[in-house]
Design an enzyme around this catalytic site. Structure first.
Site, PDB file in Angstrom:
ATOM      1  N   ASP A 176      28.783 -20.410   9.988  1.00  0.00           N
ATOM      2  CA  ASP A 176      28.677 -20.817   8.584  1.00  0.00           C
ATOM      3  C   ASP A 176      29.996 -21.514   8.236  1.00  0.00           C
ATOM      4  O   ASP A 176      31.038 -20.868   8.119  1.00  0.00           O
ATOM      5  CB  ASP A 176      28.435 -19.586   7.692  1.00  0.00           C
ATOM      6  CG  ASP A 176      28.250 -19.955   6.231  1.00  0.00           C
ATOM      7  OD1 ASP A 176      28.717 -21.035   5.819  1.00  0.00           O
ATOM      8  OD2 ASP A 176      27.647 -19.155   5.483  1.00  0.00           O
ATOM      9  N   LYS A 201      27.881 -26.355  -2.026  1.00  0.00           N
ATOM     10  CA  LYS A 201      29.315 -26.195  -2.209  1.00  0.00           C
ATOM     11  C   LYS A 201      30.039 -27.530  -1.953  1.00  0.00           C
ATOM     12  O   LYS A 201      29.777 -28.495  -2.622  1.00  0.00           O
ATOM     13  CB  LYS A 201      29.801 -25.062  -1.309  1.00  0.00           C
ATOM     14  CG  LYS A 201      28.943 -23.778  -1.407  1.00  0.00           C
ATOM     15  CD  LYS A 201      28.891 -23.224  -2.803  1.00  0.00           C
ATOM     16  CE  LYS A 201      28.146 -21.924  -3.018  1.00  0.00           C
ATOM     17  NZ  LYS A 201      26.980 -21.575  -2.281  1.00  0.00           N
TER      18      LYS A 201
HETATM   19  C1  LIG Z   1      29.564 -18.928   2.659  1.00  0.00           C
HETATM   20  C2  LIG Z   1      28.192 -19.072   2.068  1.00  0.00           C
HETATM   21  N1  LIG Z   1      27.129 -19.191   2.883  1.00  0.00           N
HETATM   22  C3  LIG Z   1      25.871 -19.308   2.390  1.00  0.00           C
HETATM   23  C4  LIG Z   1      25.616 -19.285   1.033  1.00  0.00           C
HETATM   24  C5  LIG Z   1      24.210 -19.389   0.530  1.00  0.00           C
HETATM   25  O1  LIG Z   1      23.990 -20.661   0.020  1.00  0.00           O
HETATM   26  P1  LIG Z   1      22.958 -21.037  -1.155  1.00  0.00           P
HETATM   27  O2  LIG Z   1      23.448 -20.339  -2.388  1.00  0.00           O
HETATM   28  O3  LIG Z   1      23.017 -22.514  -1.223  1.00  0.00           O
HETATM   29  O4  LIG Z   1      21.612 -20.509  -0.743  1.00  0.00           O
HETATM   30  C6  LIG Z   1      26.702 -19.159   0.155  1.00  0.00           C
HETATM   31  C7  LIG Z   1      26.463 -19.128  -1.304  1.00  0.00           C
HETATM   32  O5  LIG Z   1      27.334 -18.833  -2.088  1.00  0.00           O
HETATM   33  C8  LIG Z   1      28.021 -19.045   0.675  1.00  0.00           C
HETATM   34  O6  LIG Z   1      29.084 -18.912  -0.125  1.00  0.00           O
END
Ligand SMILES: Cc1ncc(COP(=O)(O)O)c(C=O)c1O
Length: 384
Positions: A176, A201
């Protein structure tokens, strides 16, 4: 217009995946807001049949994301969580996964509350220790899922080290990369097999779109992700694809400013008498500062955290911010502050939060790209 094969990163961000529109010459890829495509004759079409399967705006974004992460292909999803879900859909009943113990709360929730019901097992491990990762591997481990830096305590994992362990055990490594962005960290170049983002983000960067993506390095993952994206159907809309495509054009400029502001705020907080701990990988006091310099050589981005004496003080500080907005999410041009224990990580049980060092007095900052003096002034008055 032709992107040179040896184009540098900034140029790739602006141009990859896009050609001027062949029917009008429009330099910006249009938003193809259509659900279907007319076929010339039975079995003859232009490569587009139905919007879930193919959409030209989404394809342009996917080409762009694949190029900026250095992968074979990218797939855009309706959210970061659906991107993680697509990676997990590679697994079968009985498989085992090693996961960073301090991931985004929603990732923990998907793995622990949903996917365990399908007979997939997860070991939540402090992946900043290669020794602990090695110990957690079993003959059934098919995937190692790492978040680095972690949300919100900014722990780092040595991607190349974990890739080596995963591959020796016949498992894949997915990273991630949401917090760092491909500007600051290139997991595929370090040996990872797949990278995911919440494009919500930094990639979109303007707090006006929800989305996710997976970028894959190997043909067999590319084929499977294409199949899963079409089969499960959580695709990114044409408009959101267009927004993210616009966002990646300015990613290097924005990340440079996020990083400068993140570093300056962390140094400011570390010196502040009301702050008991400042957490930022770019500070020499961070336990993995040496790894940060190696793995994120251009800087550590805009995410930082700090602690004050107790929860009541944290609440008081959070309620006093004027310029910085109290809100979930991160990675936009405006600075956001949040209280992870009750907001982004409320789905993580209290004892687990304590184990990963996420205290009730911890405040997270997503440093935007405003003038640093205005940000420092707001922090100072909130802490006063
Ligand atoms: C590090 C990280 N991975 C995944 C996600 C999940 O993404 P989404 O909110 O676009 O579904 C987030 C959401 O805050 C995040 O901060």
């Amino acid at each position: 217009m032709k992107l040179p094969d040896n184009a540098r990163f900034t140029t790739v961000c602006i141009h990859a995946g896009q050609e001027p529109d062949p029917s009008t010459g429009a330099i910006i890829t249009p938003i193809f807001q259509t659900s279907t495509y007319v076929q010339e004759a039975l079995g003859h079409h232009k490569g587009f049949e139905y919007a879930r399967t193919q959409n030209p705006t989404r394809s342009a974004l996917e080409g762009n994301l694949a190029a900026i992460e250095g992968g074979k292909a990218a797939f855009a999803f309706a959210s970061g969580m659906s991107a993680t879900g697509a990676i997990a859909a590679r697994l079968s009943q009985g498989d085992h996964v090693v996961v960073t113990d301090n991931t985004y709360g929603g990732t923990f929730r998907l793995f622990d509350k949903v996917l365990t019901r399908y007979g997939i097992q997860f070991s939540f491990v402090d992946t900043s220790s290669l020794e602990l990762v090695e110990q957690a591997m079993t003959p059934k481990t098919k995937l190692v899922f790492v978040e680095t830096p972690t949300n919100p305590v900014l722990r780092l994992t040595d991607i190349a080290g974990v890739a080596d362990i995963a591959h020796r055990h016949g498992a894949r490594l997915a990273v991630d990369n949401t917090f760092a962005s491909p500007c600051l960290q290139r997991p595929l170049a370090l040996g990872a097999d797949m990278v995911m983002h919440s494009t919500t983000k930094y990639l979109n960067g303007h707090s006006d779109s929800l989305g996710g993506c997976v970028v894959a390095a190997h043909d067999e993952d590319v084929e499977w992700l294409k199949f899963i994206q079409n089969s499960a159907g959580a695709v990114l809309s044409p408009f959101d694809s267009w927004l993210v495509l616009r966002g990646t054009k300015t990613l290097p400029l924005r990340m440079a400013q996020h990083t400068a502001n993140g570093q300056a705020l962390a140094e400011f907080l570390e010196r502040h008498p009301k702050v008991t701990r400042a957490i930022y990988p770019g500070l020499p006091s961070h336990p993995q500062h040496a790894l940060a310099k190696k793995q994120m050589p251009q800087g550590c981005g805009g995410m930082l955290a700090f602690e004050v004496e107790n929860f009541e003080k944290a609440r008081a500080v959070l309620n006093r911010f004027r310029l910085m907005a109290l809100a979930e999410s991160l990675g936009g041009v405006e600075t956001l502050v949040c209280h992870p224990a009750t907001m982004t990580h409320a789905s993580v049980p209290a004892e687990r939060r304590a184990k990963i060092g996420l205290s009730d007095s911890l405040i997270r900052i997503s440093a935007g790209i405003e003038d640093i003096e205005d940000l420092k002034a707001d922090l100072d008055q909130a802490l006063a």
